[in-house]
Design an enzyme around this catalytic site. Sequence first.
Site, mmCIF file in Angstrom:
data_model
loop_
_atom_site.group_PDB
_atom_site.id
_atom_site.type_symbol
_atom_site.label_atom_id
_atom_site.label_comp_id
_atom_site.label_asym_id
_atom_site.label_seq_id
_atom_site.Cartn_x
_atom_site.Cartn_y
_atom_site.Cartn_z
ATOM 1 N N ASP A 31 -10.744 -25.111 -30.370
ATOM 2 C CA ASP A 31 -10.132 -25.144 -29.137
ATOM 3 C C ASP A 31 -10.602 -24.686 -27.791
ATOM 4 O O ASP A 31 -11.556 -23.922 -28.028
ATOM 5 C CB ASP A 31 -8.737 -24.098 -29.358
ATOM 6 C CG ASP A 31 -7.671 -24.824 -30.132
ATOM 7 O OD1 ASP A 31 -7.718 -26.045 -30.808
ATOM 8 O OD2 ASP A 31 -6.743 -23.931 -30.536
ATOM 9 N N GLY A 36 -5.635 -26.844 -24.013
ATOM 10 C CA GLY A 36 -6.655 -26.303 -25.157
ATOM 11 C C GLY A 36 -7.104 -27.038 -26.353
ATOM 12 O O GLY A 36 -7.927 -26.910 -27.066
ATOM 13 N N TYR A 82 -8.266 -31.913 -30.751
ATOM 14 C CA TYR A 82 -7.281 -32.073 -31.771
ATOM 15 C C TYR A 82 -6.162 -33.067 -31.555
ATOM 16 O O TYR A 82 -5.580 -33.943 -32.368
ATOM 17 C CB TYR A 82 -6.790 -30.552 -32.052
ATOM 18 C CG TYR A 82 -5.802 -30.429 -33.202
ATOM 19 C CD1 TYR A 82 -6.586 -30.068 -34.423
ATOM 20 C CD2 TYR A 82 -4.629 -30.298 -33.133
ATOM 21 C CE1 TYR A 82 -5.662 -30.090 -35.192
ATOM 22 C CE2 TYR A 82 -3.743 -30.038 -34.347
ATOM 23 C CZ TYR A 82 -4.503 -29.724 -35.482
ATOM 24 O OH TYR A 82 -3.516 -29.709 -36.478
ATOM 25 N N TYR A 85 4.434 -25.801 -36.418
ATOM 26 C CA TYR A 85 3.686 -24.768 -36.371
ATOM 27 C C TYR A 85 4.150 -24.026 -37.935
ATOM 28 O O TYR A 85 5.092 -23.871 -37.988
ATOM 29 C CB TYR A 85 3.969 -23.671 -35.341
ATOM 30 C CG TYR A 85 3.115 -24.011 -34.148
ATOM 31 C CD1 TYR A 85 1.909 -23.750 -33.971
ATOM 32 C CD2 TYR A 85 3.725 -25.170 -33.182
ATOM 33 C CE1 TYR A 85 1.361 -23.973 -32.696
ATOM 34 C CE2 TYR A 85 2.982 -25.544 -32.246
ATOM 35 C CZ TYR A 85 1.611 -25.257 -31.929
ATOM 36 O OH TYR A 85 0.865 -25.284 -30.817
#
Length: 241
Positions: free
Chosen positions: A89, A144, A148, A180
């Site tokens: 990140d 960030g 990804y 998550y």
Amino acid sequence: MPNKVALVTGGTRGIGHATCIALKAGGYKVAANYATNHEAAKKFQAETGIAVYSWDVSNFESCKNGIAQLEKEMGAVEILVNNAGITRDGMMHKMNPEDWNAVISTNLSSCFNMCHAVIDGMRSRGFGRIINISSINAQAGQMGQTNYSAAKAGILGFTKALARESARKGITVNTVAPGYVHTDMTSHVPEAVMKQIIDQIPVGRMGNPEEVARCVLFLAADEAGFLTGETLSVNGGHHME
Ligand code: NAP
């Protein structure tokens, strides 16, 4: 019981670990690929009795050779779960090309490398199940994580294109997009940031690896043959499309 060979990349830890266990309990002959954490792989193998194979999914030749060895030892791969992934990140304006390339090649090119190694066999046998693990951060974007989010969004297009190419050959190709989930990958997120994230999840908690594994098991079934090119989101209601 299906008794088919199922291969899970990144199968020795986290979501892959839970997926291997679910597939084994579902009657599949399971193999787990991993990268370099031999200690975790040894522990996983001792605990589960599942075969482990180490190779780098970002490397085309390694995938080809790894699959050849695995198929010699276990039989043809009929279920492939492209789960291996990493994060590197950083805000885009500070991101170096190494971190961009590492995430694209490990998370996205790996799907090409792995599918390329199994697809001819699946086509000739007239059966296959390919399940690619994407992310909520492909669907919603994440600060960030340009690398990804791009890699994981690439998986969505890859899945749909390959699904169209393969449908008449009895092969389904689908994506599972987790939100998550408690694994080593998310254990590095600072507590305060995680609290903010959890506040936005309607079910009020993070997911467990087993809850993602259940989705993979569903898509792997013989009976899931009419379901292809789809994205199954498993995120506690965090993002609804
Ligand atoms: P994890 O706990 O960090 O485990 C990653 C696994 O991938 C390990 O077995 C690792 O092997 C393997 N791996 C990494 N790079 C590899 C490479 N180049 N070649 C072969 N294997 C490699 O990850 P996780 O959280 O379970 O995530 C699994 C997948 O779900 C990833 O694609 C991730 O992006 C996705 N996902 C996770 C979350 C989440 O909240 N955790 C959410 C959405 C999507 P070693 O043990 O050898 O390092």
